[in-house]
Design a protein around this motif. Structure first.
Motif, PDB file in Angstrom:
ATOM      1  N   LEU A  37       0.825  -1.208   0.000  1.00 47.95           N
ATOM      2  CA  LEU A  37       0.000   0.000   0.000  1.00 47.95           C
ATOM      3  C   LEU A  37       0.859   1.257   0.000  1.00 47.95           C
ATOM      4  CD1 LEU A  37      -2.761  -1.021   2.576  1.00 47.95           C
ATOM      5  CD2 LEU A  37      -3.053  -0.752   0.105  1.00 47.95           C
ATOM      6  N   ARG A  38       1.949   1.242   0.735  1.00 49.53           N
ATOM      7  CA  ARG A  38       2.804   2.424   0.821  1.00 49.53           C
ATOM      8  C   ARG A  38       3.500   2.718  -0.509  1.00 49.53           C
ATOM      9  NH1 ARG A  38       6.998   2.709   5.030  1.00 49.53           N
ATOM     10  NH2 ARG A  38       6.667   4.955   4.868  1.00 49.53           N
ATOM     11  N   GLY A  42       0.468   8.280  -4.429  1.00 52.07           N
ATOM     12  CA  GLY A  42      -0.535   9.086  -3.746  1.00 52.07           C
ATOM     13  C   GLY A  42      -0.794   8.684  -2.315  1.00 52.07           C
ATOM     14  N   VAL A  43      -0.470   7.455  -1.919  1.00 57.91           N
ATOM     15  CA  VAL A  43      -0.748   7.013  -0.555  1.00 57.91           C
ATOM     16  C   VAL A  43       0.272   7.644   0.391  1.00 57.91           C
ATOM     17  CG1 VAL A  43      -0.815   5.047   1.029  1.00 57.91           C
ATOM     18  CG2 VAL A  43      -1.865   4.868  -1.234  1.00 57.91           C
ATOM     19  N   ALA A  44      -0.221   8.553   1.233  1.00 56.36           N
ATOM     20  CA  ALA A  44       0.662   9.272   2.147  1.00 56.36           C
ATOM     21  C   ALA A  44       0.831   8.543   3.468  1.00 56.36           C
ATOM     22  CB  ALA A  44       0.115  10.681   2.398  1.00 56.36           C
ATOM     23  N   GLU A  45      -0.218   7.858   3.926  1.00 59.86           N
ATOM     24  CA  GLU A  45      -0.159   7.168   5.206  1.00 59.86           C
ATOM     25  C   GLU A  45      -1.021   5.906   5.152  1.00 59.86           C
ATOM     26  OE1 GLU A  45       0.189  11.136   8.096  1.00 59.86           O
ATOM     27  OE2 GLU A  45      -1.366   9.638   8.454  1.00 59.86           O
ATOM     28  N   VAL A  46      -0.621   4.934   5.947  1.00 61.31           N
ATOM     29  CA  VAL A  46      -1.413   3.716   6.133  1.00 61.31           C
ATOM     30  C   VAL A  46      -1.671   3.556   7.618  1.00 61.31           C
ATOM     31  CG1 VAL A  46      -1.520   1.218   5.844  1.00 61.31           C
ATOM     32  CG2 VAL A  46      -0.338   2.610   4.124  1.00 61.31           C
ATOM     33  N   LEU A  47      -2.924   3.421   7.994  1.00 58.94           N
ATOM     34  CA  LEU A  47      -3.296   3.166   9.383  1.00 58.94           C
ATOM     35  C   LEU A  47      -3.889   1.767   9.488  1.00 58.94           C
ATOM     36  CD1 LEU A  47      -3.783   3.957  12.343  1.00 58.94           C
ATOM     37  CD2 LEU A  47      -5.979   4.935  11.629  1.00 58.94           C
ATOM     38  N   VAL A  48      -3.278   0.926  10.284  1.00 64.70           N
ATOM     39  CA  VAL A  48      -3.794  -0.407  10.564  1.00 64.70           C
ATOM     40  C   VAL A  48      -4.519  -0.381  11.903  1.00 64.70           C
ATOM     41  CG1 VAL A  48      -3.178  -2.805  11.081  1.00 64.70           C
ATOM     42  CG2 VAL A  48      -2.014  -1.581   9.224  1.00 64.70           C
ATOM     43  N   VAL A  49      -5.727  -0.903  11.925  1.00 69.48           N
ATOM     44  CA  VAL A  49      -6.472  -1.041  13.174  1.00 69.48           C
ATOM     45  C   VAL A  49      -6.430  -2.510  13.572  1.00 69.48           C
ATOM     46  CG1 VAL A  49      -8.652  -0.694  14.374  1.00 69.48           C
ATOM     47  CG2 VAL A  49      -7.979   0.866  12.531  1.00 69.48           C
ATOM     48  N   SER A  50      -5.633  -2.825  14.590  1.00 69.19           N
ATOM     49  CA  SER A  50      -5.555  -4.183  15.092  1.00 69.19           C
ATOM     50  C   SER A  50      -6.751  -4.399  16.022  1.00 69.19           C
ATOM     51  CB  SER A  50      -4.240  -4.405  15.841  1.00 69.19           C
ATOM     52  OG  SER A  50      -4.184  -5.712  16.379  1.00 69.19           O
ATOM     53  N   ALA A  61       2.708  -4.487  11.601  1.00 66.98           N
ATOM     54  CA  ALA A  61       2.234  -3.298  10.890  1.00 66.98           C
ATOM     55  C   ALA A  61       3.178  -2.125  11.107  1.00 66.98           C
ATOM     56  CB  ALA A  61       0.823  -2.944  11.350  1.00 66.98           C
ATOM     57  N   LEU A  62       3.597  -1.926  12.346  1.00 65.36           N
ATOM     58  CA  LEU A  62       4.513  -0.833  12.660  1.00 65.36           C
ATOM     59  C   LEU A  62       5.861  -1.034  11.966  1.00 65.36           C
ATOM     60  CD1 LEU A  62       3.729  -0.486  16.466  1.00 65.36           C
ATOM     61  CD2 LEU A  62       3.260   1.241  14.712  1.00 65.36           C
ATOM     62  N   GLU A  63       6.359  -2.252  11.973  1.00 64.31           N
ATOM     63  CA  GLU A  63       7.639  -2.535  11.325  1.00 64.31           C
ATOM     64  C   GLU A  63       7.591  -2.249   9.834  1.00 64.31           C
ATOM     65  OE1 GLU A  63       8.735  -6.207  14.399  1.00 64.31           O
ATOM     66  OE2 GLU A  63       8.304  -6.601  12.286  1.00 64.31           O
ATOM     67  N   ALA A  64       6.417  -2.413   9.220  1.00 61.44           N
ATOM     68  CA  ALA A  64       6.271  -2.184   7.783  1.00 61.44           C
ATOM     69  C   ALA A  64       6.055  -0.715   7.443  1.00 61.44           C
ATOM     70  CB  ALA A  64       5.109  -3.018   7.244  1.00 61.44           C
ATOM     71  N   GLY A  65       5.925   0.139   8.461  1.00 63.70           N
ATOM     72  CA  GLY A  65       5.815   1.570   8.201  1.00 63.70           C
ATOM     73  C   GLY A  65       4.434   2.154   8.357  1.00 63.70           C
ATOM     74  N   ALA A  66       3.494   1.404   8.920  1.00 69.07           N
ATOM     75  CA  ALA A  66       2.146   1.920   9.139  1.00 69.07           C
ATOM     76  C   ALA A  66       2.048   2.579  10.506  1.00 69.07           C
ATOM     77  CB  ALA A  66       1.122   0.791   9.044  1.00 69.07           C
ATOM     78  N   ALA A 114      -1.990  -6.172  -2.750  1.00 68.60           N
ATOM     79  CA  ALA A 114      -2.537  -4.856  -2.434  1.00 68.60           C
ATOM     80  C   ALA A 114      -1.946  -3.770  -3.320  1.00 68.60           C
ATOM     81  CB  ALA A 114      -2.290  -4.521  -0.968  1.00 68.60           C
ATOM     82  N   ALA A 115      -0.794  -4.041  -3.928  1.00 68.48           N
ATOM     83  CA  ALA A 115      -0.171  -3.065  -4.830  1.00 68.48           C
ATOM     84  C   ALA A 115      -1.021  -2.807  -6.070  1.00 68.48           C
ATOM     85  CB  ALA A 115       1.218  -3.555  -5.238  1.00 68.48           C
TER      86      ALA A 115
END
Length: 304
Positions: A37-38, A42-50, A61-66, A114-115
């Motif tokens: 996704l990153r 155009g994708v500026a941020e990714v928020l994962v809701v665990s 998720a955090l390790e991947a940059g979300a 997802a890409a």
């Protein structure tokens, strides 16, 4: 994390996108999903809701940059989306996140595929659609019987006059300014059906786009059967609320004749279990309004 992963995405003039990913025990695939996704333009941020995960979903998720909103208990897909969107809106209001043109919804188990979700973003960012929904190919290993899919398709057709090829797809791009017509998201597994009905009834431009995505399908084991039972119950509830179904004294539901043409199912469209990631409990339909205070259970944790 590589230099390419740290570099802010190029928007190409199409507008900024914020991505929202609900996740429940997806430690094995969420990292690949976030990285894919990153990389989308155009994708500026990714928020994962665990959503009450009891594995390492939040850490991956955090390790991947979300960014990650780690809910202490499972509240269901719709509730997780509401909590995540409230957090994103709060960040935008506080100018911690850029003002977006679109919101991208993606399931956590898409991994590298997802890409390919840029195909959904294109018509929304170009101003040609308000809601773009992914039409997925048949998923290898899927073991559903098509009950939930068929119920959703028939009910939505009666409620709106539109027959959807993929009524349960969770992969969606929404024009940011169109979101108020869709909020709050319905609780649990009824979120996609309710969102589409609300969008069509509001006169939003809704398109379906074929995208070659792959996720972990539910099988015919006990866990898969229970998942589909919860999904069907949630779909029935939302169709009843939107007057597509009428409950009967014995607890069954029957169609309500709205006068809208229902149409026929497109040939080959929407095979059983083409969409619908695994999940848990229903609930969480209330939408916490930003920006006054932090979203439930604290602000999202940063990731890169």
């Amino acid at each position: 994390m590589t230099a390419d992963e740290q570099r802010p995405p190029e928007t190409g003039g199409g507008g900024v996108v914020l991505a929202l990913v609900p996740a429940r025990n997806e430690a094995e695939r969420v990292g690949a999903t976030v990285r894919a996704l990153r990389r989308l333009p155009g994708v500026a941020e990714v928020l994962v809701v665990s959503d009450g995960s009891d594995d390492a979903t939040a850490d991956r998720a955090l390790e991947a940059g979300a960014h990650c909103l780690d809910l202490p208990r499972n509240i269901g897909k719709g509730g997780a989306l509401n909590a995540g969107l409230a957090a994103l809106m709060g960040r935008v209001a506080e100018r911690l996140s850029p003002e977006p043109a679109a919101l991208l919804l993606a399931d956590a188990d898409l991994a590298e595929t997802a890409a390919r979700l840029g195909r959904l973003l294109d018509p929304v960012l170009a101003g040609e659609a308000d809601l773009a929904i992914a039409d997925l190919p048949a998923q290898q290993g899927a073991g559903g019987f098509g009950v939930a899919m068929g119920m959703a398709r028939r009910g939505m057709a009666r409620a709106t006059g539109r027959t959807m090829a993929e009524p349960l797809s969770g992969q969606r791009a929404v024009r940011w300014e169109a979101l108020p017509a869709l909020l709050p998201f319905a609780p649990g597994f009824g979120v996609e059906v309710a969102m589409t009905i609300d969008a069509l009834r509001a006169g939003l431009r809704v398109v379906e786009i074929e995208v070659d995505l792959h996720h972990n399908p539910t099988g015919k084991d006990l866990s898969g059967l229970l998942h589909r039972a919860r999904q069907a119950r949630a779909i029935s509830r939302e169709l009843t609320r939107r007057r597509a179904w009428r409950p009967t004294p014995n607890g069954a539901v029957v169609p309500v004749d709205t006068g809208s043409p229902s149409g026929e199912t497109p040939t080959g469209a929407g095979s059983p279990d083409r969409e619908g990631s695994r999940g848990e409990r229903e609930g969480g339909g209330e939408f916490p309004q930003p920006p006054d205070g932090s979203p439930p259970d604290g602000p999202p944790r940063g990731g890169g």
